[in-house]
Design a protein around this motif. Sequence first.
Motif, PDB file in Angstrom:
ATOM      1  N   ALA A 139      31.517 -12.898   6.296  1.00 36.65           N
ATOM      2  CA  ALA A 139      30.761 -12.100   4.568  1.00 36.65           C
ATOM      3  C   ALA A 139      30.102 -10.799   4.200  1.00 36.65           C
ATOM      4  CB  ALA A 139      30.028 -13.508   3.812  1.00 36.65           C
ATOM      5  N   ALA A 140      29.556 -10.840   5.300  1.00 40.63           N
ATOM      6  CA  ALA A 140      28.626  -9.740   4.857  1.00 40.63           C
ATOM      7  C   ALA A 140      29.337  -8.392   5.209  1.00 40.63           C
ATOM      8  CB  ALA A 140      27.495 -10.174   6.562  1.00 40.63           C
ATOM      9  N   ARG A 141      29.913  -8.285   5.441  1.00 40.67           N
ATOM     10  CA  ARG A 141      31.273  -6.844   5.693  1.00 40.67           C
ATOM     11  C   ARG A 141      31.403  -6.832   4.280  1.00 40.67           C
ATOM     12  NH1 ARG A 141      35.285  -6.606  10.163  1.00 40.67           N
ATOM     13  NH2 ARG A 141      35.620  -4.926   9.069  1.00 40.67           N
ATOM     14  N   MET A 142      31.815  -7.436   3.550  1.00 37.10           N
ATOM     15  CA  MET A 142      32.243  -7.562   1.974  1.00 37.10           C
ATOM     16  C   MET A 142      30.563  -6.765   1.607  1.00 37.10           C
ATOM     17  SD  MET A 142      34.970  -8.653   1.871  1.00 37.10           S
ATOM     18  CE  MET A 142      35.025  -8.909   3.768  1.00 37.10           C
ATOM     19  N   ASP A 143      30.991  -6.132   0.074  1.00 34.97           N
ATOM     20  CA  ASP A 143      30.268  -5.423  -0.898  1.00 34.97           C
ATOM     21  C   ASP A 143      29.103  -5.874  -0.751  1.00 34.97           C
ATOM     22  OD1 ASP A 143      31.393  -2.835  -0.138  1.00 34.97           O
ATOM     23  OD2 ASP A 143      32.654  -3.034  -1.760  1.00 34.97           O
ATOM     24  N   ARG A 144      29.720  -7.244  -1.761  1.00 35.52           N
ATOM     25  CA  ARG A 144      28.732  -8.175  -2.444  1.00 35.52           C
ATOM     26  C   ARG A 144      29.297  -9.445  -1.887  1.00 35.52           C
ATOM     27  NH1 ARG A 144      29.982  -8.304  -8.561  1.00 35.52           N
ATOM     28  NH2 ARG A 144      28.486  -9.800  -9.051  1.00 35.52           N
TER      29      ARG A 144
END
Lengths: 423, 229
Positions: B209-214
């Motif tokens: 999740a942390a690798r996504m923009d939001r």
Amino acid sequence: MIRLSGRFRSALIIGLQGIRARKTRTLLSMISLFLGVLAVVVVQTGASIAERARLADVELTEGIDGTTVLELNPTPEAAKIVVDTLDGSTGATALVSVAATIGEPGVTAVNPGGSPFDEDWGAPQDCTPDGVCTARPAGQAIDLQISAMTSDVREFRPFRHRSGEWLDFTTIPALAPRLVLNEEAARGFAEHRVPAELHIPGATSNITPQFIGVVDDGNTSPTAYARLDELNNWLSAEGVVDPNGGNGVQVMLAPGNPVAQVLTAKLRGIGVDTYARTINSRKDMQDELKLFRLIFLAMAALVLLIGVAGILNVGLATVGERVEEFALRRAVGTPRSLLAGIVLAETLLTGLLTAAAAIGLSAAGLKALSALFGDQQPFLRDVQFPWEAGVAGIIAGLIAGILGGFVPALRAAGIPIATVMRA
Amino acid sequence: MSPLIELTGVSKILKGQQEPRTILDGVDLEVNAGRSIAIVGRSGSGKSTLLSVLGLFDRADEGTYRLDGQDITRLPERRAAKLRSSHFGFVFQRFFLLKHLTAAQNVSMALVNGQGWLPRRNRRAQVMAALDQVGIAHLARNKPPRMSGGEQQRVAIARALVRNPKILLADEPTGALDTETGTSVIDSLLAATGRGCGLVLVTHDRDHAARMDRTLDLVDGVLTERVPA
């Protein structure tokens, strides 16, 4: 080239992939359907062969379909008009029937009155003007009908050749009339030894005939076929007609032959009425066999229904197993109608494969029957697999495919797309 | 530039045998081209339902759904199927590959879906390009049972990418994979955003999740933006 729609092609491709992936199930479906389709093909084959066999027999005696037959009272004048009108014309022939005896004169023949040799129609009697009748003494003679023709009758009645040769109408008329016997007459002459002397009432003398061949004409009474002009060497055209009986004069004409109108007009001119009819044996045969065919087809349809139940069962089980696949297909944009189409394509292809197998087996079976029993059963000789049976098999396979695939197709189309989300 | 997807006040209420239960409660969401969103939340929080609504598997009971600026809230199923084919790519936790088909045929499934027709040569080229994007073109002829879990999920991603979708929806795509394989799968998905594709990832994995923009939290049907720590 026919361009198939993308949806149709997709259904076919995916259907084929499904069949390849589930070969055992497809085989089981085919087995359950096979007997039903085979029953339809066999019934249709049997009906077609029976119809053709009956038709072939009827054509021998009645004439081929479309032939116009003119019947008229056998007066000498009418006979002369018929012979003169047909002289040199094509697509028309006249048959003049005369009663004849071959053998000893003035005796009771072995088949009195030209009856079949296994039947006894009673001995003819000679009666004096004051009413005293006496039976003729028994003798070595055979009574038969002679059908004298103005041209080759086989154009209309396709006699089956048995032995010897047929009459040649291109040669000069022979003084000794050449006769082609039918099978019953040939049997009589094979079983009974009679003098070679032909007696025809009204002939200027007794004649020595030549037997040149034997044909199957479908007639059970002894009959011989001769050229009318060869008989005319010994009796006039008017003389060959027996005004007191006989089979009369029959004219056979190809469909649409204008001679029919000319002849009818000429005969009406001398007060002779004609009775015209057109041979339509095929329709008569079909009507005759229709009920039997329907009964057997109904029985075959019942067997087919059992097969449909089988394919339906397998189809429902398969759709149950493919819930995720169909849900996934919907997720990637496949419309419901195509999902139904995929299932229907599979069952239709299964039905077609089954039909092909049933048709192949029927054709091979028919060929084997023909080879094994063709000598004993004439209707099996050189018999061809009827295309109608093939068409019926394909239709049965398609109908079974649609009926068996309809409910599974509806199920497949109704699978909720969220199945993939909950998995 | 207008967002690819714009959900406004979307609610979904489950009307079962018991009392109606609100699964999604006034969700507002925008998905933009080339951007990635992670949706996290506990089991039963409504993540999959939200993805179903986004992917046109299901309809919202309330609110509006705009796709490419068009209101598609009340869309008939036929049009929805067409849009699923033209706009979306789906990746699921389970790969849903058909065992009897090769990797290439599985990818091709998204092209043979009754929405237009591609000649075989073009189809093959697109399939190979999609497999190449996820780095498994060499496995095109392999069937799923002969492939590892990571390879199978890459085939599933290739299937999602083969129609060049505008939006990728991924529901726990790494749930059945080990960490290393999961990371490479996320790499493949993020690579798609580099080509302008919007990505919505439903995951339990905080690292992914942390690798996504939001990152958005879904709690009892309510979607809230997670503020980076």
